[in-house]
Design an enzyme around this catalytic site. Structure first.
Site, PDB file in Angstrom:
ATOM      1  N   HIS A   1       0.823  -1.216   0.000  1.00 10.05           N
ATOM      2  CA  HIS A   1       0.000   0.000   0.000  1.00 10.05           C
ATOM      3  C   HIS A   1       0.860   1.272   0.000  1.00 10.05           C
ATOM      4  O   HIS A   1       0.491   2.273   0.600  1.00 10.05           O
ATOM      5  CB  HIS A   1      -0.995  -0.024   1.182  1.00 10.05           C
ATOM      6  CG  HIS A   1      -0.353  -0.074   2.543  1.00 10.05           C
ATOM      7  ND1 HIS A   1      -0.895  -0.774   3.599  1.00 10.05           N
ATOM      8  CD2 HIS A   1       0.771   0.509   3.030  1.00 10.05           C
ATOM      9  CE1 HIS A   1      -0.141  -0.622   4.666  1.00 10.05           C
ATOM     10  NE2 HIS A   1       0.882   0.163   4.347  1.00 10.05           N
TER      11      HIS A   1
ATOM     12  N   HIS B   1      -1.082   5.054   9.653  1.00  6.56           N
ATOM     13  CA  HIS B   1       0.315   5.493   9.735  1.00  6.56           C
ATOM     14  C   HIS B   1       0.416   6.834  10.463  1.00  6.56           C
ATOM     15  O   HIS B   1       0.942   7.812   9.930  1.00  6.56           O
ATOM     16  CB  HIS B   1       0.928   5.619   8.345  1.00  6.56           C
ATOM     17  CG  HIS B   1       0.877   4.359   7.527  1.00  6.56           C
ATOM     18  ND1 HIS B   1      -0.263   3.896   6.926  1.00  6.56           N
ATOM     19  CD2 HIS B   1       1.861   3.463   7.215  1.00  6.56           C
ATOM     20  CE1 HIS B   1       0.001   2.767   6.270  1.00  6.56           C
ATOM     21  NE2 HIS B   1       1.277   2.487   6.428  1.00  6.56           N
TER      22      HIS B   1
ATOM     23  N   HIS C   1      10.497  -3.398   3.524  1.00  8.27           N
ATOM     24  CA  HIS C   1      10.938  -2.003   3.506  1.00  8.27           C
ATOM     25  C   HIS C   1      11.257  -1.537   4.921  1.00  8.27           C
ATOM     26  O   HIS C   1      10.697  -2.025   5.885  1.00  8.27           O
ATOM     27  CB  HIS C   1       9.922  -1.063   2.842  1.00  8.27           C
ATOM     28  CG  HIS C   1       8.577  -0.914   3.510  1.00  8.27           C
ATOM     29  ND1 HIS C   1       7.684  -1.938   3.646  1.00  8.27           N
ATOM     30  CD2 HIS C   1       7.953   0.169   4.046  1.00  8.27           C
ATOM     31  CE1 HIS C   1       6.563  -1.502   4.237  1.00  8.27           C
ATOM     32  NE2 HIS C   1       6.714  -0.216   4.496  1.00  8.27           N
TER      33      HIS C   1
ATOM     34  N   GLU D   1       4.687  -4.938   8.593  1.00  6.99           N
ATOM     35  CA  GLU D   1       3.280  -4.795   8.173  1.00  6.99           C
ATOM     36  C   GLU D   1       2.744  -6.066   7.529  1.00  6.99           C
ATOM     37  O   GLU D   1       1.540  -6.323   7.549  1.00  6.99           O
ATOM     38  CB  GLU D   1       3.161  -3.690   7.104  1.00  6.99           C
ATOM     39  CG  GLU D   1       3.298  -2.283   7.584  1.00  6.99           C
ATOM     40  CD  GLU D   1       3.197  -1.291   6.419  1.00  6.99           C
ATOM     41  OE1 GLU D   1       3.322  -1.694   5.248  1.00  6.99           O
ATOM     42  OE2 GLU D   1       2.985  -0.106   6.692  1.00  6.99           O
TER      43      GLU D   1
END
Ligand code: DHB
Ligand code: FE
Length: 286
Positions: free
Chosen positions: A12, A59, A193, A240
């Site tokens: 996302h 976030h 990431h 995540e």
């Protein structure tokens, strides 16, 4: 009863939405990434789902570090896309599948999950980007949504096994929901990431590819991993990925991989997509 039509997994990354906003879909940098989603978009069109349950993390936009629920479920009439600082985005409001949300929350509590209940909340790129990746840019979203927020930001984050168990409860909620609506479940986030700290820029394409295999054939292995192993293997933000286990937990033990796509790097992230169907429903359709 409602019908689970399949499970989708996707990254996302916010720059995906920004690329669409700036008309860069077909630029040399982005075209191979977006083209990889075309089979997923076609699958969604063919399946005609009525409800999309989207598992994602906020976030720091709807919740900040001062108040972070471990799990939260939306049961609002509508969810406004949050402006994350680049201005309002040209995407429509998300309509809520209110009744199904309450049914699911009830099932969660019965199963000793105690989520935060949100009757009013805005949603960030965690849901905006997956929706536009699979549904494009419609004037109105053709599905109603149920947002499930998972804290993968503020430690202590939940166990991967807990995410997997929540998926089982989601399945129970779908199977017991008195309606003929068609439900698709989206797990979002990842893949590898890390955006901060000593390993900023960390990517692990090999682990990402293995994850895309294992989420279909050996989810128990992914559910048994520790949180530290997720951070180690996928980066601090790559953790995540454990949210895909909510989607996978809602599916049958045996699934068929309809489509799979991997592209690295999208921004600073290993970007992946998967389309899963239950093996039984696939056999019945054949
Ligand atoms: C970025 C942010 C995310 O939330 C994510 O999942 C991946 C990448 C980013 O800011 O690059
Ligand atoms: Fe994210």
């Amino acid at each position: 009863m409602a019908k689970l039509v399949g499970g989708l997994g996707t990254s996302h990354v916010p720059s995906i939405g920004a690329a669409l906003d700036k008309g860069q879909r077909d630029s040399p940098e982005w075209k191979p990434f977006f083209d990889g989603y075309i089979p997923g978009q076609r699958w969604v069109m063919d399946q005609e789902p009525d409800i999309a349950v989207v598992i994602f993390n906020d976030h720091g936009n709807a919740f900040f570090l001062d108040k972070v629920p471990t799990f939260a479920v939306g049961c609002a009439e509508e969810y406004r896309p949050i402006d994350e600082g680049w201005g309002p985005r040209p995407i429509p409001l998300f309509k809520g599948a209110v009744e199904f949300s309450w049914h699911f929350i009830d099932k969660l509590v019965e199963n000793r999950f105690d989520p935060m209940i949100c009757q009013e909340i805005e949603v960030d790129h965690g849901i905006q980007v997956p929706m536009e990746l699979f549904w494009g840019r419609p004037a109105e979203w053709p599905v109603k949504v149920v947002p499930i927020f998972v804290n993968v930001i503020q430690y202590p984050i939940p166990l991967p096994s807990r995410c997997y168990e929540m998926g089982r409860v989601l399945r129970e909620a779908i199977d017991t929901y008195p309606s003929d609506e068609r439900v698709v479940v989206l797990g979002t986030g990842g893949l590898s990431h890390q955006l901060q700290g000593a390993r900023a820029g960390f990517l692990n394409p090999q682990a990402d590819q293995a994850f895309l295999d294992d989420i279909a054939i050996d989810p128990g292995k992914l559910a048994a991993m520790s949180r530290e192993e997720y951070v180690d293997m996928f980066g601090s933000e790559g953790a995540e990925l454990m949210m895909w286990l909510v989607m996978r937990g809602a599916m049958d033990a045996q699934v068929v991989v309809r489509h799979k796509h991997y592209f690295v790097p999208a921004s600073m992230t290993g970007a992946g997509m998967i389309v899963l169907e239950n093996k039984i429903s696939t056999a019945m359709a054949a």
